[in-house]
Design a protein around this motif. Structure first.
Motif, short mmCIF file in Angstrom:
data_model
loop_
_atom_site.label_atom_id
_atom_site.label_comp_id
_atom_site.label_asym_id
_atom_site.label_seq_id
_atom_site.Cartn_x
_atom_site.Cartn_y
_atom_site.Cartn_z
N LEU A 148 0.82 -1.20 0.00
CA LEU A 148 0.00 0.00 0.00
C LEU A 148 0.86 1.26 0.00
O LEU A 148 0.50 2.27 -0.62
N SER A 149 2.01 1.19 0.65
CA SER A 149 2.87 2.37 0.74
C SER A 149 3.38 2.82 -0.62
O SER A 149 3.74 3.98 -0.81
N GLY A 150 3.40 1.91 -1.60
CA GLY A 150 3.88 2.27 -2.93
C GLY A 150 2.79 2.62 -3.91
O GLY A 150 3.06 2.79 -5.10
N SER A 151 1.55 2.74 -3.45
CA SER A 151 0.42 2.96 -4.35
C SER A 151 0.19 4.44 -4.62
O SER A 151 0.53 5.31 -3.82
N ALA A 175 -0.87 6.56 4.29
CA ALA A 175 -0.38 5.19 4.16
C ALA A 175 0.09 4.85 2.76
O ALA A 175 0.58 3.75 2.51
N THR A 176 -0.03 5.79 1.82
CA THR A 176 0.32 5.53 0.42
C THR A 176 1.48 6.41 -0.04
O THR A 176 1.96 7.28 0.69
N GLU A 177 1.89 6.17 -1.27
CA GLU A 177 2.88 7.01 -1.91
C GLU A 177 2.43 8.47 -1.90
O GLU A 177 3.24 9.39 -1.83
N SER A 178 1.13 8.68 -1.93
CA SER A 178 0.58 10.02 -1.93
C SER A 178 0.85 10.76 -0.63
O SER A 178 0.73 11.98 -0.56
N GLY A 179 1.22 10.03 0.44
CA GLY A 179 1.56 10.68 1.68
C GLY A 179 2.78 11.58 1.55
O GLY A 179 2.92 12.56 2.28
N ARG A 180 3.67 11.28 0.61
CA ARG A 180 4.84 12.11 0.38
C ARG A 180 4.60 13.15 -0.71
O ARG A 180 5.03 14.29 -0.60
N MET A 181 3.88 12.78 -1.76
CA MET A 181 3.71 13.66 -2.91
C MET A 181 2.34 14.32 -2.96
O MET A 181 2.12 15.25 -3.71
N SER A 197 -6.86 0.79 -16.57
CA SER A 197 -5.80 0.62 -17.55
C SER A 197 -4.42 0.46 -16.92
O SER A 197 -3.41 0.37 -17.63
N GLY A 198 -4.36 0.44 -15.58
CA GLY A 198 -3.09 0.17 -14.91
C GLY A 198 -2.22 1.37 -14.66
O GLY A 198 -1.02 1.21 -14.42
N HIS A 199 -2.78 2.57 -14.63
CA HIS A 199 -1.99 3.78 -14.41
C HIS A 199 -2.12 4.33 -13.00
O HIS A 199 -1.24 5.09 -12.55
N LEU A 200 -3.19 4.00 -12.30
CA LEU A 200 -3.41 4.39 -10.91
C LEU A 200 -3.68 3.13 -10.09
O LEU A 200 -4.07 2.10 -10.64
N ASP A 201 -3.51 3.25 -8.77
CA ASP A 201 -3.73 2.11 -7.89
C ASP A 201 -5.01 2.22 -7.07
O ASP A 201 -5.67 1.21 -6.81
N ASP A 248 -5.46 -3.54 -7.22
CA ASP A 248 -5.00 -4.87 -6.82
C ASP A 248 -5.87 -5.35 -5.67
O ASP A 248 -5.76 -4.83 -4.54
N PRO A 249 -6.74 -6.34 -5.88
CA PRO A 249 -7.62 -6.80 -4.81
C PRO A 249 -6.87 -7.28 -3.57
O PRO A 249 -7.45 -7.30 -2.48
N ALA A 250 -5.61 -7.64 -3.70
CA ALA A 250 -4.83 -8.08 -2.53
C ALA A 250 -4.61 -6.95 -1.53
O ALA A 250 -4.25 -7.21 -0.38
N ARG A 251 -4.85 -5.71 -1.94
CA ARG A 251 -4.64 -4.56 -1.06
C ARG A 251 -5.93 -4.09 -0.38
O ARG A 251 -5.91 -3.10 0.34
N VAL A 252 -7.04 -4.79 -0.59
CA VAL A 252 -8.32 -4.31 -0.03
C VAL A 252 -8.25 -4.19 1.48
O VAL A 252 -8.58 -3.14 2.06
N ASP A 253 -7.83 -5.24 2.17
CA ASP A 253 -7.78 -5.18 3.63
C ASP A 253 -6.79 -4.12 4.10
O ASP A 253 -7.03 -3.46 5.13
N ASP A 254 -5.68 -3.94 3.38
CA ASP A 254 -4.72 -2.91 3.75
C ASP A 254 -5.36 -1.52 3.69
O ASP A 254 -5.13 -0.68 4.57
N VAL A 255 -6.16 -1.28 2.64
CA VAL A 255 -6.82 0.01 2.50
C VAL A 255 -7.82 0.22 3.62
O VAL A 255 -7.84 1.29 4.27
N LEU A 256 -8.65 -0.78 3.90
CA LEU A 256 -9.66 -0.65 4.94
C LEU A 256 -9.01 -0.49 6.32
O LEU A 256 -9.50 0.28 7.15
#
Length: 263
Positions: A148-151, A175-181, A197-201, A248-256
């Motif tokens: 999640l930190s790299g999203s 918790a994401t890349e957006s925390g810095r930028m 299309s795979g450009h955003l997370d 990425d559905p594997a990140r659902v619980d991380d987001v919640l």
């Protein structure tokens, strides 16, 4: 009841009709007004929805129709077409080509077919539950996101989050890349096409209505992503309008978990 090729073809014609009505007003006089809720509406919004409704009256007269500008027409088939002629009217009036026309087909209140059409750049995402999403006819996929930190996170505007929603959104930002930028702001429905299309997370929104999110569900999920509310529940006609798109559905619980809403 499944989505047929005839349904998909009709949805494409609806998008064609809306685009033909919208393009003459882009970066031209468009008669902007304010609705009772303060949101903008233009001649293009009304012309595009009217064009789509005429087509539905002729080709699917028994289906229900729900539109942002002209309300609801009840149907008798258990199917409803949900129309947002211009999702992102504010961007449209500013001459930014990141708005879109949203078209969804709901069967028993579940969104099974969705179209996100950007009529100026001629980009069209078509999604059907159980099939793959396409962009201008070519298959697209969301991208993997190992952490999640790299999203990369996007949202239309921080002003749409109510006082109770804002801290949860900011926790996700942190918790994401957006925390810095910082998150990417603006884009409305176009962000969901970019995610497919795979450009955003991630895309996070609050306060959406059915016409804002119904079409997005098949587009994102047909590309391999996940659409849900802030508690992780699927989106239906009864959803409250707090919306997450997760590539990425594997990140659902991380987001919640980051938002403090994981059950």
């Amino acid at each position: 009841m499944r989505v047929t090729q005839a349904d998909i073809d009709l949805a494409q014609r609806l998008a064609d009709a809306a685009g033909a009505a919208i393009r003459p007003y882009f970066r031209k006089p468009h008669g902007e007004e304010r609705k009772d809720d303060g949101s903008p509406v233009t001649l293009a919004d009304r012309a595009a929805e009217a064009a789509m409704r005429r087509l539905l009256d002729a080709e699917a007269p028994g289906d229900g129709v729900v539109g942002e500008e002209y309300g609801e027409k009840p149907g008798v088939t258990g199917r409803r077409w949900v129309l947002d002629p211009i999702d992102g009217t504010h961007s449209f009036t500013a001459g930014r080509a990141v708005f879109g026309t949203l078209i969804a087909l709901l069967v028993d209140d579940w969104p099974l077919l969705g179209v996100v059409d950007q009529p100026i750049q001629r980009e069209r995402w078509v999604g059907v539950i159980g099939r793959g999403t396409t962009l201008n006819g070519a298959p697209v996929r969301t991208r993997g996101c190992p952490t999640l930190s790299g999203s990369i996170l996007a949202t239309t505007s921080p002003h749409y989050f109510a006082e109770v929603d804002g801290p949860r959104f900011l926790a996700l930002v942190g918790a994401t890349e957006s925390g810095r930028m910082g998150p990417l702001y603006g884009g409305d429905c176009y962000n969901y096409g970019l995610l497919a299309s795979g450009h955003l997370d991630l895309v996070c929104e609050a306060g959406l209505k059915l016409h804002d999110f119904a079409a997005l569900v098949p587009v994102v999920e047909g590309a391999g992503g996940r659409m849900c509310d802030w508690r992780g529940d699927p989106l239906t006609a009864d959803s409250a309008g707090d919306v997450l798109a997760i590539g990425d559905p594997a990140r659902v619980d991380d987001v919640l978990e980051a938002m403090g809403t994981l059950a």
